[in-house]
Design an enzyme around this catalytic site. Structure first.
Site, short mmCIF file in Angstrom:
data_model
loop_
_atom_site.label_atom_id
_atom_site.label_comp_id
_atom_site.label_asym_id
_atom_site.label_seq_id
_atom_site.Cartn_x
_atom_site.Cartn_y
_atom_site.Cartn_z
N GLU A 123 0.82 -1.20 0.00
CA GLU A 123 0.00 0.00 0.00
C GLU A 123 0.86 1.26 0.00
O GLU A 123 0.47 2.28 -0.53
CB GLU A 123 -0.91 -0.02 1.24
CG GLU A 123 -1.79 1.19 1.39
CD GLU A 123 -2.61 1.15 2.65
OE1 GLU A 123 -3.47 2.04 2.80
OE2 GLU A 123 -2.39 0.25 3.48
N ASP A 197 -1.07 -5.27 2.93
CA ASP A 197 -1.64 -4.11 3.61
C ASP A 197 -1.06 -4.15 5.03
O ASP A 197 -1.50 -4.93 5.86
CB ASP A 197 -3.16 -4.16 3.66
CG ASP A 197 -3.76 -2.83 4.13
OD1 ASP A 197 -3.00 -2.02 4.71
OD2 ASP A 197 -4.96 -2.61 3.95
N ASP A 342 -6.13 -4.41 0.21
CA ASP A 342 -7.16 -4.68 1.21
C ASP A 342 -7.75 -6.08 1.06
O ASP A 342 -8.00 -6.78 2.04
CB ASP A 342 -8.33 -3.69 1.09
CG ASP A 342 -7.95 -2.26 1.41
OD1 ASP A 342 -7.25 -2.04 2.40
OD2 ASP A 342 -8.36 -1.37 0.64
#
Length: 421
Positions: A123, A197, A342
């Site tokens: 991320e 993530d 995610d």
């Protein structure tokens, strides 16, 4: 196969942990697995799953450590700007822990599996701006001392905090899990890539509440929704194959006030499904979990299906975990506010349980066109065309996460008749 795995992650040294904060660009992404018999490929594949679990445990330790010194933690919170800011939040805060955890996972897994180097995506970028206006590249150095020196620069020369974090980064994490050790399925790491993530629901991690009461078993907000998510997918097909979900803040010891964590893993590859959790049963009174900001039209359309059992929670990964744990039959999101990092890990676990995750917009279009069957599931290897920054890797059509296909079909049937969706 099922197993319950819980542990307490302690700081690598005595004393209080270090707080940290950060802000960096997000959305760094990528530009077919083959079945083989027993041998080096087989061993490497299962070693990869264990390596991902071990990396998640080290990540949990760092996340816990960074909650110990609140003054430092608050000092280092930084806001994202420009194309890399998550449009869903007014203030999209990230922390140094976010960036550091990502780099630790990339370093540890990449060192053990050189074929994955260049194919581990996260991320965050590893650029971090400290209070002195310096832009620094956060990375794991060759020695604990060198890592501490680098982190001291990020931490405005707070040497004590830097040394605590560096010790956590370089510690060896033991992993004793007989169920995980018994996993046997041949998937080549050379055909995989990984999404990370590092701390999902970071805004809840920053708020740091540990006293939120659950509603129907689901925590609406707080530290319980802060998770470490790791997913491995096939580089060619984009299918999620291995998933690890780590809950660093699963339970707080009432005497020591230390957090105890818990992890879950799943494997879904060519008909082989293995998971650390049992498949959630079909319940006579199903529930759905939504974002608190979900459209009123979606809530109204789902209300007849779920009655008073519409639950609300923070964190995309946590809502997916609620479906995995059988606390909700579906997670429905109508906005494109989640990203590949995610969903990849939780999606792999859901597939291992016989469920999955689909693009809501595309699924509704197919349903309205008369295709009343489970639609294709999300994939993870291609960026969205015409988008920039984090949006290249958004799940633009929204999504539905489900453990049983019949619940997916019920959701689509309910939403297809709703005006404006």
């Amino acid at each position: 196969m099922s197993s319950a795995v819980a542990r307490e992650t302690r700081s690598p040294r005595a004393g209080a942990g270090a707080g940290a904060g950060g802000g960096a660009r997000r959305g760094q992404g990528p530009a077919g697995a083959a079945v083989r018999g027993p041998g080096p490929c087989h061993a490497a594949a299962m070693a990869l799953l264990r390596a991902l679990v071990r990396a998640s445990e080290k990540a949990a330790c760092i996340a816990q450590l960074c909650r110990q010194e609140d003054a430092l933690f608050q000092l280092l919170v930084e806001e994202k700007r420009g194309a890399d800011k998550n449009k869903r939040f007014v203030q999209d805060f990230k922390t140094l822990a976010d960036v550091l955890i990502q780099e630790v996972i990339k370093h540890d897994v990449g060192a053990e599996f050189p074929a994955l180097q260049g194919h581990i995506f996260g991320e965050e970028s590893n650029k971090f701006e400290n209070g002195l206006g310096e832009t620094l590249v956060v990375q794991v150095c060759g020695t604990e001392c060198d890592t501490a020196a680098l982190l001291a620069c990020v931490l405005d020369h707070n040497q004590a905090a830097a040394e605590l974090l560096a010790a956590a980064v370089h510690q060896e994490v033991p992993l004793e899990d007989p169920a995980l050790a018994a996993v046997a399925v041949a998937v080549s790491p050379e055909s995989m890539a990984i999404w990370i993530d590092p701390i999902d629901s970071t805004n809840q991690y920053i708020r740091g509440r540990g006293d939120v009461a659950p509603v129907g078993g689901i925590y609406p907000s707080g530290l319980r929704s802060a998770l470490v998510l790791i997913g491995a997918y096939d580089r060619h097909s984009g299918e999620p194959l291995l998933g690890v979900i780590n809950e660093p803040f699963y339970r707080q010891d009432p005497l020591t006030h230390r957090w105890q964590g818990k992890y879950h893993w799943g494997v879904s590859y060519q008909g082989t499904r293995l998971c650390s959790l049992p498949c959630p049963p079909l319940r006579p009174d199903p529930a759905a979990v939504l974002s608190g900001s979900e459209k009123p039209e979606v809530q109204q359309a789902l209300a007849p299906l779920y009655g008073g059992r519409l639950r609300f929670a923070s964190g995309a990964g946590y809502k997916m975990l609620c479906v995995i744990l059988g606390l909700a039959e579906a997670y429905v999101l109508s906005e494109g506010s989640t990203y590949k990092w995610d969903s990849c890990g939780p999606h792999a676990v859901l597939r291992a349980l016989g469920g999955g995750m689909v693009d809501l917009g595309a699924a509704l279009a197919g349903w309205r066109a008369g295709r009343h069957e489970p639609p294709p599931q999300l994939t993870y290897h291609r960026a969205a065309g015409g988008a920039a920054g984090a949006e290249r890797w958004a799940n633009h059509g929204g999504l539905v996460a489900f453990a049983h296909p019949e619940h997916l079909l019920a959701v689509l049937d309910a939403l297809a008749a709703a005006p404006g969706l």
